[in-house]
Design a protein around this motif. Structure first.
Motif, short mmCIF file in Angstrom:
data_model
loop_
_atom_site.label_atom_id
_atom_site.label_comp_id
_atom_site.label_asym_id
_atom_site.label_seq_id
_atom_site.Cartn_x
_atom_site.Cartn_y
_atom_site.Cartn_z
N GLY A 67 0.83 -1.19 0.00
CA GLY A 67 0.00 0.00 0.00
C GLY A 67 0.86 1.24 0.00
N PRO A 68 0.31 2.39 -0.48
CA PRO A 68 1.07 3.64 -0.49
C PRO A 68 1.19 4.24 0.90
N THR A 69 2.15 5.14 1.07
CA THR A 69 2.34 5.81 2.35
C THR A 69 1.23 6.83 2.58
N TYR A 70 1.23 7.44 3.76
CA TYR A 70 0.25 8.47 4.09
C TYR A 70 0.76 9.87 3.75
N SER A 71 1.83 9.96 2.98
CA SER A 71 2.34 11.27 2.59
C SER A 71 1.35 11.93 1.63
N LYS A 72 1.48 13.23 1.42
CA LYS A 72 0.60 13.94 0.49
C LYS A 72 0.86 13.51 -0.95
N ASN A 73 2.02 12.93 -1.20
CA ASN A 73 2.37 12.44 -2.52
C ASN A 73 1.86 11.01 -2.64
N TYR A 74 0.69 10.83 -3.26
CA TYR A 74 0.06 9.52 -3.34
C TYR A 74 0.88 8.52 -4.14
N SER A 75 1.85 8.98 -4.90
CA SER A 75 2.66 8.06 -5.69
C SER A 75 3.82 7.48 -4.88
N LYS A 76 3.99 7.96 -3.64
CA LYS A 76 5.08 7.45 -2.80
C LYS A 76 4.65 6.13 -2.14
N TYR A 77 5.49 5.13 -2.26
CA TYR A 77 5.18 3.81 -1.70
C TYR A 77 6.26 3.38 -0.72
N PHE A 78 5.90 2.46 0.14
CA PHE A 78 6.88 1.76 0.94
C PHE A 78 7.67 0.86 0.00
N LEU A 79 8.77 0.32 0.47
CA LEU A 79 9.46 -0.69 -0.32
C LEU A 79 8.50 -1.84 -0.56
N ASP A 80 8.46 -2.37 -1.76
CA ASP A 80 7.63 -3.56 -1.98
C ASP A 80 8.50 -4.79 -2.27
N ASN A 81 9.81 -4.61 -2.12
CA ASN A 81 10.73 -5.73 -2.24
C ASN A 81 10.83 -6.40 -0.87
N HIS A 82 10.26 -7.58 -0.76
CA HIS A 82 10.24 -8.31 0.51
C HIS A 82 11.47 -9.19 0.68
N LYS A 83 12.59 -8.79 0.09
CA LYS A 83 13.81 -9.59 0.08
C LYS A 83 14.17 -10.16 1.45
N ASN A 84 14.12 -9.36 2.48
CA ASN A 84 14.49 -9.81 3.82
C ASN A 84 13.29 -10.08 4.72
N TYR A 85 12.11 -10.13 4.10
CA TYR A 85 10.87 -10.29 4.87
C TYR A 85 9.98 -11.35 4.22
N GLU A 86 9.04 -11.83 4.99
CA GLU A 86 8.08 -12.82 4.48
C GLU A 86 7.02 -12.11 3.63
N GLU A 87 6.80 -12.62 2.42
CA GLU A 87 5.75 -12.08 1.55
C GLU A 87 4.37 -12.40 2.13
N PRO A 88 3.40 -11.52 1.91
CA PRO A 88 2.03 -11.85 2.31
C PRO A 88 1.52 -13.05 1.50
N PHE A 89 0.59 -13.79 2.08
CA PHE A 89 -0.06 -14.90 1.38
C PHE A 89 -0.99 -14.35 0.30
N PHE A 90 -1.66 -13.21 0.61
CA PHE A 90 -2.58 -12.58 -0.32
C PHE A 90 -2.70 -11.11 0.06
N VAL A 91 -2.86 -10.24 -0.95
CA VAL A 91 -2.99 -8.80 -0.71
C VAL A 91 -4.24 -8.29 -1.41
N PHE A 92 -5.03 -7.48 -0.69
CA PHE A 92 -6.14 -6.77 -1.28
C PHE A 92 -5.66 -5.35 -1.60
N ALA A 93 -5.57 -5.03 -2.89
CA ALA A 93 -5.19 -3.69 -3.31
C ALA A 93 -6.10 -3.32 -4.48
N PRO A 94 -6.95 -2.33 -4.34
CA PRO A 94 -7.04 -1.41 -3.20
C PRO A 94 -7.60 -2.09 -1.96
N SER A 95 -7.49 -1.38 -0.86
CA SER A 95 -7.91 -1.90 0.44
C SER A 95 -9.40 -2.22 0.46
#
Length: 178
Positions: A67-95
């Motif tokens: 999901g995108p960050t809460y910044s005023k710039n809606y195009s700004k996202y968190f990292l979506d590379n889960h290289k060092n983290y567990e990927e979600p089983f399923f994602v609802f996007a949009p929320s």
């Protein structure tokens, strides 16, 4: 040093606890399929997740999200590379405004047997979207070995669903907010 963003196992007899998983934003529901614990979790502005919880794993919050960050710039996202983290089983996007999650194991609704039911709280107030209404229950058809979701079915309810209870009879009770 905090319990925020973690799942914790507590021994009911001794009262001792251990951190089971970490990196969660806001878990809304838990259910169990055989030995697997499944969680539903809010993402920021989208990216609501379903995770299969495995001991010792980090699910990435606050570093990664779909999901995108809460910044005023809606195009700004968190990292979506889960290289060092567990990927979600399923994602609802949009929320969907994810809430409770339950595993349906009953022959009362034969087509729903061995499916996940996911509650939605998103009301889309002020938005007219007749083709994609919110306030729904989602049925997720699982593969035979529960390692993937084959499809998602949206069932329009019309109320914000807070909780799902499955009766011994197989009937489903939805707790909603009006």
């Amino acid at each position: 040093n905090s319990s925020f963003g973690k799942t914790i196992l507590v021994n009911k007899i001794t009262g001792k606890s251990i951190i089971f998983t970490l990196g969660h934003r806001n878990i809304q529901g838990l259910t169990k399929i055989e030995k697997n614990i499944i969680s539903s979790e809010h993402g920021p502005r989208g990216g609501d997740e379903i995770n299969i919880l495995r001991s010792g794993l980090n699910y990435g919050w606050p570093s990664v999200s779909y999901g995108p960050t809460y910044s005023k710039n809606y195009s700004k996202y968190f990292l979506d590379n889960h290289k060092n983290y567990e990927e979600p089983f399923f994602v609802f996007a949009p929320s969907i405004g994810i809430s409770d999650i339950k595993y349906y194991k009953n022959d009362y609704l034969k087509r729903w047997n061995n499916n996940l039911l996911v509650a939605s709280m998103k009301n889309n107030i002020g938005m007219i979207d007749l083709l994609n209404p919110g306030l729904s229950l989602y049925r997720l058809k699982l593969s035979k070995n529960y390692n993937k979701i084959l499809y998602s079915e949206k069932i329009f309810i019309g109320d914000r669903i807070r909780d799902i209870e499955i009766m011994d009879s197989g009937k489903i009770l939805l707790v909603s907010e009006i």
